[in-house]
Design a protein around this motif. Sequence first.
Motif, short mmCIF file in Angstrom:
data_model
loop_
_atom_site.label_atom_id
_atom_site.label_comp_id
_atom_site.label_asym_id
_atom_site.label_seq_id
_atom_site.Cartn_x
_atom_site.Cartn_y
_atom_site.Cartn_z
N VAL A 1 3.92 -10.85 5.81
CA VAL A 1 3.28 -9.54 5.89
C VAL A 1 1.77 -9.75 5.83
O VAL A 1 1.28 -10.69 5.20
CB VAL A 1 3.72 -8.56 4.78
N ALA A 2 1.04 -8.86 6.50
CA ALA A 2 -0.42 -8.93 6.49
C ALA A 2 -0.93 -8.60 5.08
O ALA A 2 -0.56 -7.59 4.50
CB ALA A 2 -1.00 -7.95 7.51
N ASP A 3 -1.79 -9.47 4.56
CA ASP A 3 -2.32 -9.30 3.21
C ASP A 3 -3.14 -8.02 3.08
O ASP A 3 -3.27 -7.48 1.99
CB ASP A 3 -3.17 -10.51 2.83
N ALA A 4 -3.65 -7.49 4.18
CA ALA A 4 -4.44 -6.26 4.16
C ALA A 4 -3.61 -5.05 3.74
O ALA A 4 -4.16 -4.00 3.45
CB ALA A 4 -5.06 -6.01 5.54
N TYR A 5 -2.29 -5.21 3.69
CA TYR A 5 -1.39 -4.14 3.27
C TYR A 5 -0.77 -4.38 1.89
O TYR A 5 0.10 -3.64 1.45
CB TYR A 5 -0.27 -3.94 4.29
N VAL A 6 -1.20 -5.45 1.21
CA VAL A 6 -0.64 -5.81 -0.09
C VAL A 6 -1.77 -5.80 -1.12
O VAL A 6 -2.82 -6.42 -0.91
CB VAL A 6 0.03 -7.19 -0.04
N ARG A 7 -1.56 -5.11 -2.24
CA ARG A 7 -2.59 -5.03 -3.28
C ARG A 7 -2.49 -6.24 -4.20
O ARG A 7 -1.76 -6.25 -5.19
CB ARG A 7 -2.47 -3.75 -4.09
N THR A 8 -3.28 -7.26 -3.87
CA THR A 8 -3.31 -8.48 -4.68
C THR A 8 -4.44 -8.47 -5.69
O THR A 8 -4.46 -9.29 -6.60
CB THR A 8 -3.46 -9.73 -3.79
N VAL B 1 -6.13 -8.68 10.59
CA VAL B 1 -5.54 -7.35 10.60
C VAL B 1 -6.35 -6.45 9.66
O VAL B 1 -6.77 -6.88 8.59
CB VAL B 1 -4.07 -7.41 10.11
N SER B 2 -6.55 -5.20 10.07
CA SER B 2 -7.20 -4.21 9.21
C SER B 2 -6.15 -3.31 8.61
O SER B 2 -5.22 -2.88 9.30
CB SER B 2 -8.18 -3.36 10.02
N GLY B 3 -6.27 -3.04 7.31
CA GLY B 3 -5.31 -2.19 6.61
C GLY B 3 -5.99 -1.48 5.47
O GLY B 3 -7.22 -1.49 5.35
N PRO B 4 -5.20 -0.87 4.59
CA PRO B 4 -5.75 -0.10 3.47
C PRO B 4 -6.61 -0.92 2.51
O PRO B 4 -7.46 -0.38 1.83
CB PRO B 4 -4.51 0.42 2.74
N TYR B 5 -6.39 -2.23 2.47
CA TYR B 5 -7.14 -3.08 1.55
C TYR B 5 -8.15 -3.96 2.28
O TYR B 5 -8.50 -5.05 1.83
CB TYR B 5 -6.18 -3.92 0.70
N GLY B 6 -8.64 -3.47 3.43
CA GLY B 6 -9.69 -4.18 4.17
C GLY B 6 -9.16 -4.90 5.38
O GLY B 6 -8.05 -4.65 5.85
N THR B 7 -9.98 -5.80 5.89
CA THR B 7 -9.61 -6.62 7.05
C THR B 7 -9.48 -8.05 6.57
O THR B 7 -10.35 -8.55 5.86
CB THR B 7 -10.69 -6.51 8.15
N ALA C 1 0.83 -1.21 0.00
CA ALA C 1 0.00 0.00 0.00
C ALA C 1 0.86 1.26 0.00
O ALA C 1 1.80 1.37 0.80
CB ALA C 1 -0.92 -0.01 1.21
N PRO C 2 0.57 2.20 -0.91
CA PRO C 2 1.34 3.45 -0.97
C PRO C 2 1.31 4.19 0.36
O PRO C 2 0.29 4.23 1.05
CB PRO C 2 0.62 4.27 -2.05
N GLY C 3 2.45 4.74 0.74
CA GLY C 3 2.55 5.52 1.96
C GLY C 3 2.70 4.71 3.23
O GLY C 3 2.67 5.26 4.32
N HIS C 4 2.87 3.39 3.10
CA HIS C 4 2.99 2.53 4.27
C HIS C 4 4.34 1.82 4.28
O HIS C 4 4.76 1.26 3.28
CB HIS C 4 1.87 1.49 4.30
N ARG C 5 4.99 1.87 5.43
CA ARG C 5 6.19 1.05 5.69
C ARG C 5 5.70 -0.14 6.50
O ARG C 5 5.42 -0.02 7.68
CB ARG C 5 7.23 1.86 6.45
N VAL C 6 5.59 -1.26 5.86
CA VAL C 6 4.96 -2.43 6.46
C VAL C 6 5.99 -3.28 7.20
O VAL C 6 7.08 -3.54 6.70
CB VAL C 6 4.25 -3.27 5.36
N ASN C 7 5.60 -3.71 8.42
CA ASN C 7 6.46 -4.59 9.19
C ASN C 7 6.41 -6.00 8.63
O ASN C 7 5.33 -6.52 8.33
CB ASN C 7 6.02 -4.63 10.65
N VAL C 8 7.57 -6.61 8.50
CA VAL C 8 7.69 -8.01 8.09
C VAL C 8 7.92 -8.79 9.38
O VAL C 8 8.80 -8.46 10.17
CB VAL C 8 8.88 -8.22 7.13
N ARG C 9 7.11 -9.82 9.60
CA ARG C 9 7.16 -10.57 10.85
C ARG C 9 7.60 -12.01 10.64
O ARG C 9 7.51 -12.53 9.53
CB ARG C 9 5.81 -10.51 11.54
#
Length: 107
Positions: free
Chosen positions: A89-96, A70-76, A32-40
């Motif tokens: 990474v949480a899929d809610a932060y990846v545009r699939t 997890v809730s993110g830019p692409y939903g929960t 998601a643009p503008g997000h630095r996503v944590n890799v766990r």
Amino acid sequence: MAVEETNTTAEPAVGTGAEGAVSMSVARYPVAPGHRVNVRSGPGTKYGIVRTLPLGASVPIYCQTRGESVSGPYGTSNIWDNIASDEFVADAYVRTGSDGYVAPRCG
């Protein structure tokens, strides 16, 4: 096993490389643009942070697994994307382009 990464959203395809090694094409997806996503280290926020993706990153998805919701830019979503060995990474932060699975299930 050699792995080739592509920028398409095609399903992984298995083939034979030039040296006879099996290769798999893995699609890359933008974070998601503008997000630095944590890799766990596992599929949830209770797992340790391995690294943080930079702005504008795209990631390969080798497989996906169910984990913490997890809730993110692409939903929960409770889907977590495996982007490297022991890295999720949480899929809610990846545009699939999908609310469901786009890669094989981890296992």
